[in-house]
Design a protein around this motif. Structure first.
Motif, PDB file in Angstrom:
ATOM      1  N   THR A  78      33.271  61.267  -0.954  1.00 48.05           N
ATOM      2  CA  THR A  78      33.301  61.997  -2.157  1.00 48.05           C
ATOM      3  C   THR A  78      32.897  63.366  -1.986  1.00 48.05           C
ATOM      4  O   THR A  78      33.280  64.298  -2.647  1.00 48.05           O
ATOM      5  CB  THR A  78      31.982  61.196  -3.091  1.00 48.05           C
ATOM      6  N   VAL A  79      32.080  63.759  -1.033  1.00 42.70           N
ATOM      7  CA  VAL A  79      31.522  65.155  -0.794  1.00 42.70           C
ATOM      8  C   VAL A  79      32.932  65.972  -0.212  1.00 42.70           C
ATOM      9  O   VAL A  79      33.087  67.103  -0.523  1.00 42.70           O
ATOM     10  CB  VAL A  79      30.347  65.134   0.308  1.00 42.70           C
ATOM     11  N   THR A  80      33.615  65.134   0.654  1.00 44.75           N
ATOM     12  CA  THR A  80      34.764  66.151   1.185  1.00 44.75           C
ATOM     13  C   THR A  80      35.930  66.157  -0.064  1.00 44.75           C
ATOM     14  O   THR A  80      36.343  67.410  -0.050  1.00 44.75           O
ATOM     15  CB  THR A  80      35.447  65.063   2.177  1.00 44.75           C
ATOM     16  N   SER A  81      36.032  65.510  -0.830  1.00 45.49           N
ATOM     17  CA  SER A  81      36.796  65.725  -1.954  1.00 45.49           C
ATOM     18  C   SER A  81      36.241  66.713  -2.804  1.00 45.49           C
ATOM     19  O   SER A  81      37.081  67.559  -3.440  1.00 45.49           O
ATOM     20  CB  SER A  81      37.346  64.109  -2.581  1.00 45.49           C
ATOM     21  N   ASN A  82      34.905  66.709  -3.240  1.00 44.45           N
ATOM     22  CA  ASN A  82      34.357  67.702  -3.921  1.00 44.45           C
ATOM     23  C   ASN A  82      34.516  69.139  -3.290  1.00 44.45           C
ATOM     24  O   ASN A  82      34.875  70.157  -4.066  1.00 44.45           O
ATOM     25  CB  ASN A  82      33.034  67.300  -4.224  1.00 44.45           C
ATOM     26  N   ILE A  83      34.467  69.233  -2.085  1.00 44.78           N
ATOM     27  CA  ILE A  83      34.358  70.418  -1.307  1.00 44.78           C
ATOM     28  C   ILE A  83      35.902  70.962  -1.322  1.00 44.78           C
ATOM     29  O   ILE A  83      36.041  72.096  -1.780  1.00 44.78           O
ATOM     30  CB  ILE A  83      34.045  70.295   0.203  1.00 44.78           C
ATOM     31  N   SER A  84      36.931  69.916  -1.232  1.00 44.63           N
ATOM     32  CA  SER A  84      38.553  70.497  -1.203  1.00 44.63           C
ATOM     33  C   SER A  84      38.637  70.901  -2.660  1.00 44.63           C
ATOM     34  O   SER A  84      39.380  72.024  -2.880  1.00 44.63           O
ATOM     35  CB  SER A  84      39.331  69.215  -0.860  1.00 44.63           C
ATOM     36  N   ALA A  85      38.122  70.341  -3.750  1.00 40.72           N
ATOM     37  CA  ALA A  85      38.498  70.650  -5.261  1.00 40.72           C
ATOM     38  C   ALA A  85      37.659  72.091  -5.366  1.00 40.72           C
ATOM     39  O   ALA A  85      38.093  73.025  -5.938  1.00 40.72           O
ATOM     40  CB  ALA A  85      37.747  69.755  -6.035  1.00 40.72           C
ATOM     41  N   LEU A  86      36.358  72.526  -4.758  1.00 38.30           N
ATOM     42  CA  LEU A  86      35.761  73.636  -4.861  1.00 38.30           C
ATOM     43  C   LEU A  86      36.539  74.598  -4.270  1.00 38.30           C
ATOM     44  O   LEU A  86      36.649  75.835  -4.750  1.00 38.30           O
ATOM     45  CB  LEU A  86      34.319  73.595  -4.387  1.00 38.30           C
ATOM     46  N   GLN A  87      37.146  74.352  -3.180  1.00 40.73           N
ATOM     47  CA  GLN A  87      37.955  75.415  -2.592  1.00 40.73           C
ATOM     48  C   GLN A  87      39.198  75.797  -3.231  1.00 40.73           C
ATOM     49  O   GLN A  87      39.635  77.040  -3.191  1.00 40.73           O
ATOM     50  CB  GLN A  87      38.313  74.991  -1.085  1.00 40.73           C
ATOM     51  N   ASN A 144      28.812  58.501   1.288  1.00 36.58           N
ATOM     52  CA  ASN A 144      29.070  59.465   0.446  1.00 36.58           C
ATOM     53  C   ASN A 144      29.977  60.457   0.823  1.00 36.58           C
ATOM     54  O   ASN A 144      30.350  61.481   0.304  1.00 36.58           O
ATOM     55  CB  ASN A 144      27.735  60.081   0.004  1.00 36.58           C
TER      56      ASN A 144
END
Length: 182
Positions: free
Chosen positions: A141-150, A138
């Motif tokens: 997926t978590v890395t891409s979600n963090i990038s999107a949130l940043q 996972n």
């Protein structure tokens, strides 16, 4: 003449400049696609390697039975203390019986209990390693979600900078006053 120059530089529908540059410098987009494929294949392999098999009824029952010895030992020891306090004579008679157990039998009991807990520890350690591998699947997926949130958290600052430059709507008076105090 200009058309001839363009045909010389870019060829017949090809981008000659791009093809020439790629001789000296790797195409970053193609490299990223290759790396993405390689990482995906590696994660798929790890996922297949560490996949937890579905447990049947027998396996679940045996897992439940394997959970009994530790609580039984702990509760049994507490029960011995309670029995010693409630009826010391009864407890002393039982302990005299235990004193008659031969020493090799105590060693055998120690080996059995040690191997049981050692094997249980090994099995739980391997299950823990499998759960770590499952969690690592996972990570992308978590890395891409963090990038999107940043990126989302930086958008209000970018909008405020636009407003300050006079390109957006009216400037925020409170924000301007706060910045002036800094």
């Amino acid at each position: 003449m200009i058309e001839g120059l363009f045909r010389l530089l870019f060829g017949g529908g090809r981008n000659t400049v791009k093809e020439t540059v790629e001789v000296f410098r790797e195409n970053a987009e193609a490299s990223a696609l290759r790396d993405f494929g390689l990482r995906g294949d590696a994660l798929d392999q790890f996922g297949r390697e560490f996949a937890a098999p579905a447990q049947g009824l027998f396996d679940r029952i045996m897992d439940g039975v394997n959970r009994l010895p530790r609580p039984a030992l702990a509760l049994g020891t507490l029960g011995l203390f309670i029995a010693a306090m409630v009826d010391p004579i009864w407890f002393a008679a039982r302990m005299q019986g235990i004193a008659l157990v031969p020493e090799p039998l105590w060693w055998l009991l120690g080996v059995i209990v040690s191997f049981y807990f050692g094997a249980r520890h090994q099995m739980k350690g391997q299950a823990f390693q499998r759960s770590i591998a499952q969690t690592m699947l996972n990570a992308a997926t978590v890395t891409s979600n963090i990038s999107a949130l940043q990126a989302l958290s930086q958008e209000p600052a970018a909008l405020a900078d636009k407003d300050e430059g006079g390109q957006g709507a009216q400037t925020n008076a409170a924000l301007a006053e706060w910045r002036a105090q800094k």
